[in-house]
Design an enzyme around this catalytic site. Structure first.
Site, PDB file in Angstrom:
ATOM      1  N   LYS A   1      -6.911  -5.259  13.232  1.00 21.31           N
ATOM      2  CA  LYS A   1      -5.732  -4.583  13.779  1.00 21.31           C
ATOM      3  C   LYS A   1      -5.272  -5.234  15.086  1.00 21.31           C
ATOM      4  CE  LYS A   1      -5.362  -1.558  10.454  1.00 21.31           C
ATOM      5  NZ  LYS A   1      -4.222  -1.612   9.514  1.00 21.31           N
TER       6      LYS A   1
ATOM      7  N   SER B   1      -3.446  -0.192  14.409  1.00 18.37           N
ATOM      8  CA  SER B   1      -4.248   1.009  14.663  1.00 18.37           C
ATOM      9  C   SER B   1      -4.635   1.038  16.137  1.00 18.37           C
ATOM     10  CB  SER B   1      -5.519   1.002  13.826  1.00 18.37           C
ATOM     11  OG  SER B   1      -6.432   1.978  14.300  1.00 18.37           O
TER      12      SER B   1
ATOM     13  N   ALA C   1     -10.899  -5.654  14.772  1.00 15.01           N
ATOM     14  CA  ALA C   1     -10.477  -7.056  14.930  1.00 15.01           C
ATOM     15  C   ALA C   1      -9.237  -7.337  14.081  1.00 15.01           C
ATOM     16  CB  ALA C   1     -11.619  -7.995  14.536  1.00 15.01           C
TER      17      ALA C   1
ATOM     18  N   GLY D   1       0.815  -1.218   0.000  1.00 17.40           N
ATOM     19  CA  GLY D   1       0.000   0.000   0.000  1.00 17.40           C
ATOM     20  C   GLY D   1       0.840   1.255   0.000  1.00 17.40           C
TER      21      GLY D   1
ATOM     22  N   SER E   1       1.193   3.497  -2.472  1.00 16.38           N
ATOM     23  CA  SER E   1       0.867   4.481  -3.511  1.00 16.38           C
ATOM     24  C   SER E   1       0.483   5.840  -2.951  1.00 16.38           C
ATOM     25  CB  SER E   1      -0.261   3.954  -4.403  1.00 16.38           C
ATOM     26  OG  SER E   1      -1.394   3.622  -3.624  1.00 16.38           O
TER      27      SER E   1
ATOM     28  N   ILE F   1      -4.783  10.024  11.619  1.00 13.45           N
ATOM     29  CA  ILE F   1      -3.794  10.580  10.691  1.00 13.45           C
ATOM     30  C   ILE F   1      -4.520  11.105   9.453  1.00 13.45           C
ATOM     31  CG2 ILE F   1      -1.639  10.111   9.431  1.00 13.45           C
ATOM     32  CD1 ILE F   1      -1.444   9.506  12.490  1.00 13.45           C
TER      33      ILE F   1
ATOM     34  N   TYR G   1     -12.560  -3.847  11.234  1.00 12.55           N
ATOM     35  CA  TYR G   1     -11.263  -3.146  11.207  1.00 12.55           C
ATOM     36  C   TYR G   1     -10.513  -3.321  12.537  1.00 12.55           C
ATOM     37  CZ  TYR G   1      -8.056   0.831  10.553  1.00 12.55           C
ATOM     38  OH  TYR G   1      -6.938   1.634  10.426  1.00 12.55           O
TER      39      TYR G   1
ATOM     40  N   ASN H   1       1.634  -2.294   5.377  1.00 11.64           N
ATOM     41  CA  ASN H   1       0.878  -1.044   5.593  1.00 11.64           C
ATOM     42  C   ASN H   1      -0.497  -1.046   4.933  1.00 11.64           C
ATOM     43  OD1 ASN H   1       0.605   2.102   5.809  1.00 11.64           O
ATOM     44  ND2 ASN H   1       0.454   1.633   3.624  1.00 11.64           N
TER      45      ASN H   1
END
Ligand code: NAP
Length: 249
Positions: free
Chosen positions: A161, A144, A159, A13, A15, A190, A157, A92
């Protein structure tokens, strides 16, 4: 940017957002960066390549779904074969598909787990084999704060992380004897395209909870990732560093 030493970095990830900042911060002139992305629109990936190019870093971008086992493994193996070594892997790539628990579909739950956690496992496993043989290397997983404190609407999400943190610690224990360190960062709020999708009211509430008084920037996270990959962190493994302006203590 650090001084390059011909090191080889892999970033999923890469880009845009935090991933792009990691690519740029981790590498220096003479280094090689391999990163992947998934959007068929290659514009962001090409911009990252151009920025790395300007910094004297050789960059290779590849489009594939990190949740695909064959493609993820092949990506890591081909990079290691072409360069003869692998110094850093940064897992990432991440997505959100938010919904309240009672409304979340199995597809939403499984897709987020596949990209955020299972994809990281595929890359980590392939990289670990190379790094164990060379008896060096650093792996950083981008988790996170949600993985530790939970977040309404993000059962999938959070779970994924939390799973990444457990994966980090287990891998750290298994690989330490071979000189490979595995750590995680847990960003707070962020400013990237991911958080741009958060409704303004909720974003303001979250920012108000940050003791350092501002949202984070991708570079705030990238600097900590670069530290974890550096020799200054040689005695750190199995750690989760929170990068959230004090959001979680
Ligand atoms: P972002 O701006 O949305 O960027 C996500 C990156 O992941 C893009 O490069 C994207 O590439 C790539 N990606 C998405 N799905 C992929 C897939 N299936 N296969 C390969 N690559 C894929 O997100 P971000 O804010 O920079 O987040 C980066 C990481 O930090 C994520 O793991 C996220 O969970 C974590 N994080 C972010 C925050 C925050 O506040 N922003 C907080 C905590 C943790 P394409 O555009 O080509 O799809």
């Amino acid at each position: 940017m650090v001084d390059g030493q011909g090191k080889v970095h892999l970033v999923t990830g890469g880009s845009r957002g935090i991933g792009r900042a990691i690519c740029l911060t981790l590498s220096g002139p003479g280094d090689v960066v391999y990163f992947n992305h998934y959007d068929p629109d290659e514009a962001a990936a090409q911009e990252t390549v151009a920025l790395l190019d300007q910094a004297g870093v050789r960059a290779f971008a590849q489009k594939f779904d990190v949740g695909d086992p064959e493609q993820s493994r092949a990506w890591v193996e081909q990079a290691a074969q072409a360069q003869g070594r692998l110094d850093n892997l940064i897992n990432n790539a991440g997505i959100t598909m938010d919904a309240l628990l009672v409304r979340m579909t199995p597809e939403q739950f499984e897709r987020v787990l596949r990209v955020n956690l299972v994809g990281a496992f595929y890359c980590l496993q392939a990289a670990a084999k190379v790094m164990m043989k060379q008896r060096s290397g650093s792996i950083v997983n981008v988790a996170s704060v949600a993985g530790q404190i939970g977040n309404p609407g993000q059962a999938n999400y959070a779970a994924s992380k939390a799973g990444l943190m457990a994966l980090t610690k287990t891998a750290a224990k298994e690989l330490a004897g071979r000189g490979v360190r595995v750590n995680a960062v847990a960003p707070g709020f962020i400013e990237t395209e991911m958080t741009a999708a958060v409704p303004e009211k909720i974003a303001d509430l979250m920012k108000a909870m940050i003791p350092l008084g501002r949202a984070g920037q991708p570079a705030d996270v990238a600097d900590v990732v670069a530290f974890l990959c550096s020799d200054a962190a040689r005695y750190l493994t199995g750690q989760v560093l929170h990068v959230g302006g004090g959001l979680y203590m």
